[in-house]
Design an enzyme around this catalytic site. Structure first.
Site, PDB file in Angstrom:
ATOM      1  CG  HIS A  38      -0.226  -0.005   2.704  1.00 45.85           C
ATOM      2  ND1 HIS A  38       0.280  -0.987   3.169  1.00 45.85           N
ATOM      3  CD2 HIS A  38       0.100   1.128   3.272  1.00 45.85           C
ATOM      4  CE1 HIS A  38       0.873  -0.717   4.442  1.00 45.85           C
ATOM      5  NE2 HIS A  38       0.854   0.589   4.423  1.00 45.85           N
ATOM      6  CE  LYS A  85      19.905 -20.521 -33.756  1.00 48.29           C
ATOM      7  NZ  LYS A  85      19.580 -21.909 -33.016  1.00 48.29           N
ATOM      8  CG  ASP A  96      23.029 -26.504 -29.854  1.00 50.61           C
ATOM      9  OD1 ASP A  96      21.931 -26.675 -30.568  1.00 50.61           O
ATOM     10  OD2 ASP A  96      24.102 -26.893 -29.607  1.00 50.61           O
ATOM     11  CD  GLU A 141      23.048 -23.602 -32.561  1.00 52.17           C
ATOM     12  OE1 GLU A 141      22.239 -23.154 -31.511  1.00 52.17           O
ATOM     13  OE2 GLU A 141      22.623 -24.435 -33.245  1.00 52.17           O
TER      14      GLU A 141
HETATM   15 MN    MN Z   1       2.100   1.429   5.847  1.00 52.38          MN
END
Ligand code: MN
Length: 528
Positions: free
Chosen positions: A42, A248, A250, A382
């Site tokens: 909050h 990339k 593999d 790769e």
């Molecule tokens: Mn509070």
């Protein structure tokens, strides 16, 4: 109200919050908004009056949108020095959790009242209709707190219409105006506990839900059976400020659908992977949200390098470390994200993925693709994938907004047949390969090297039940030794040095079977 209640709730030997001391001097009145991850996340709005901070807890947080009314619950007065408090209130103490100074500044009544300012504000407070102007870093302009109901504690916080009014979501600015840190960063710097970890995840999800990404993504039912977006082969890496670059991996491309604690995990050709990679599924099941993730399942060796062989044998051997590298988020908590730019999808993804031993966020670098490719190659990876930072997610499409650059060029081929073995070899001589052009299977060459003894035996066993008389090509290609044709179903990947003018591979060498790929989706990666 005074500070008695404030003091009675707290143990000042334990909490780092300030002890109650009244303030003196100074003309301008101060306000602060704390963002507080207690049992529930909050915001606390605090207005200086009579030397203390009058305080309201605002569960949904303040807004600059005049059409929104936010509930504000009046709580005990806080000492003036609380305006500077930011930190962690330890477990077992009142309001345990982390607190940041989300906004801070001065405030005044709407009409200039000079020395009577405070009197005017106090009169508004007593009347239950308090109008004021905030001069903060995030909150600016005229607001009102209006008392509702009879419990004496419930108020509504409203933004008045003025030039600061906007529908834009100010809560997306989630950093402290004091330290620049997020709640999560403040919390992580504090003492770590299991309960604390849980709280971090809650903050993470709550912030994701509040993000601008979610507001810009339409509400949709969760999609199923997704065909992942595919990259186009590119020959060389490049630098560009609009592009980002990922490793990339593999392994097996895998989509994960998380819904109500259930997980389905499947490959590009919709093969279920839950059984094969159950440890990944176990980790995914712990995620407390509905989502569709796109990523790559890999098994890494002791050096952290993906090893495709280890991946294929994982179910039997269990050796190597199994990981799911997630690089895209298509759906989250009721919202379809595929229409958002890639970078925003990745930002949200990074925010919601908790640290987990099996699930990793696949990070990227900006604009420096050439250097990144060099580093990837040196690390034995790769290759890289270049992605346009504003690309939307195109399901099932091979897009030019995603490009793959490989260290070693390779091509997938549908196995259309095999030739007789020669010399001392058994099982078969070479695999006859094709790709689809529309509905037609087109010959691209045959690969006779790169097989281990085990490969030869295993592939032959897989091909035997597929044997048939009919050649799957329209025109029968010339082979060195007679060919046996098979139903074109099995897919393999070969390395090659290029293409001839007739569209035949140069020097193809077998790399591996690709059980994660469907024959029908195998096409020529680069136009010869
Ligand atoms: Mn509070």
């Amino acid at each position: 109200m005074g500070l008695k209640e404030y003091a009675s709730k707290r143990k000042f030997g334990e909490t780092p919050e300030p002890e109650p001391t009244p303030r003196r001097g100074e003309k301008r009145l101060v306000f602060v908004v704390h963002k507080h991850a207690a049992r529930a996340l909050h915001y606390d709005l605090r207005l200086e009056m009579e030397g203390v901070l009058k305080s309201w807890a605002v569960p949904k947080g303040p807004s600059l949108d005049p059409s929104l009314k936010r509930l504000a619950v009046m709580v005990e007065d806080h000492p003036f020095d609380y305006k500077d408090f930011e930190g962690v209130i330890p477990e077992g103490n009142y309001g345990a959790g982390s607190v940041i100074i989300w906004d801070r500044g001065f405030y005044r009544p709407p009409s200039a009242a000079g020395d009577d300012s405070e009197k005017q504000l106090l009169a508004g407070l007593r009347k239950g209709d308090l109008k004021f102007v905030l001069e903060g870093e995030k909150l600016r302009g005229e607001f009102a707190l209006v008392k509702t109901g009879k419990d004496g504690k419930s108020w509504l916080l409203l933004k008045k219409k003025d030039r600061y009014a906007t529908r834009e979501d100010i809560l997306g600015e989630n950093r402290s105006v004091h330290s620049g840190r997020t709640l999560e960063e403040v919390f992580e710097a504090g003492p770590g506990t299991a309960a604390g970890q849980k709280k971090i995840e809650q903050i993470r999800l709550r912030e994701a839900m509040e993000s601008a990404e979610m507001k810009d993504a339409p509400l949709q039912p969760m999609p199923h059976g997704i065909q992942p977006m595919l990259a186009t082969m590119a020959k060389v890496p490049f630098d560009h400020p609009d592009w980002l670059f990922e490793v990339k991996w593999d392994g097996y491309r895998a989509i994960a659908e998380l819904r109500d604690g259930d997980v389905s995990l499947y490959s590009r050709n919709q093969t279920p992977l839950e059984k094969k990679f159950f440890p990944v599924v176990d980790s995914l099941r712990k995620l407390e949200f509905d989502a569709v993730l796109d990523g790559e399942i890999v098994v890494v060796d002791a050096q952290g390098r993906p090893d495709f062989q280890m991946l294929q044998n994982y179910q039997e051997s269990g050796s190597g470390h199994l990981l799911y590298y997630v690089f895209d988020l298509l759906y989250f908590e009721g919202h379809d994200l595929t229409g958002l730019p890639l970078l925003r999808r990745k930002e949200l993804l990074k925010r919601i993925l908790p640290s987990s031993p099996r699930i990793r966020f696949s990070d990227h670098v900006w604009k420096d693709g050439v250097l990144f490719f060099t580093v990837a190659r040196e690390k034995g990876l790769e290759g890289i994938i270049a992605k346009h930072s504003r690309s939307t997610y195109q399901m099932g499409g091979r897009s030019r907004q995603w490009l793959k650059v490989k260290r070693q060029p390779s091509q997938e081929g549908v196995i259309a047949g095999f030739t007789e073995p020669r010399g001392g070899r058994r099982s078969f001589g070479a695999l006859v390969l094709g790709v689809f052009e529309g509905d037609e299977l087109v010959y691209i060459g045959h690969a006779g090297g790169g097989f281990s003894g085990k490969d030869l035996k295993e592939i032959r066993e897989r091909l035997d039940p597929l044997i048939r008389k009919e050649c799957p090509f329209r025109e029968e290609p010339k082979t060195n030794t007679p060919a046996t044709w098979v139903k074109p179903e099995l897919v393999c990947e070969v390395a090659l040095s290029g293409w001839t003018q007739d569209g035949i591979m140069r020097h193809p060498v077998f790399l591996r079977l690709r059980e994660d790929k469907a024959a029908g989706e195998v096409v020529r990666e680069v136009k010869p």
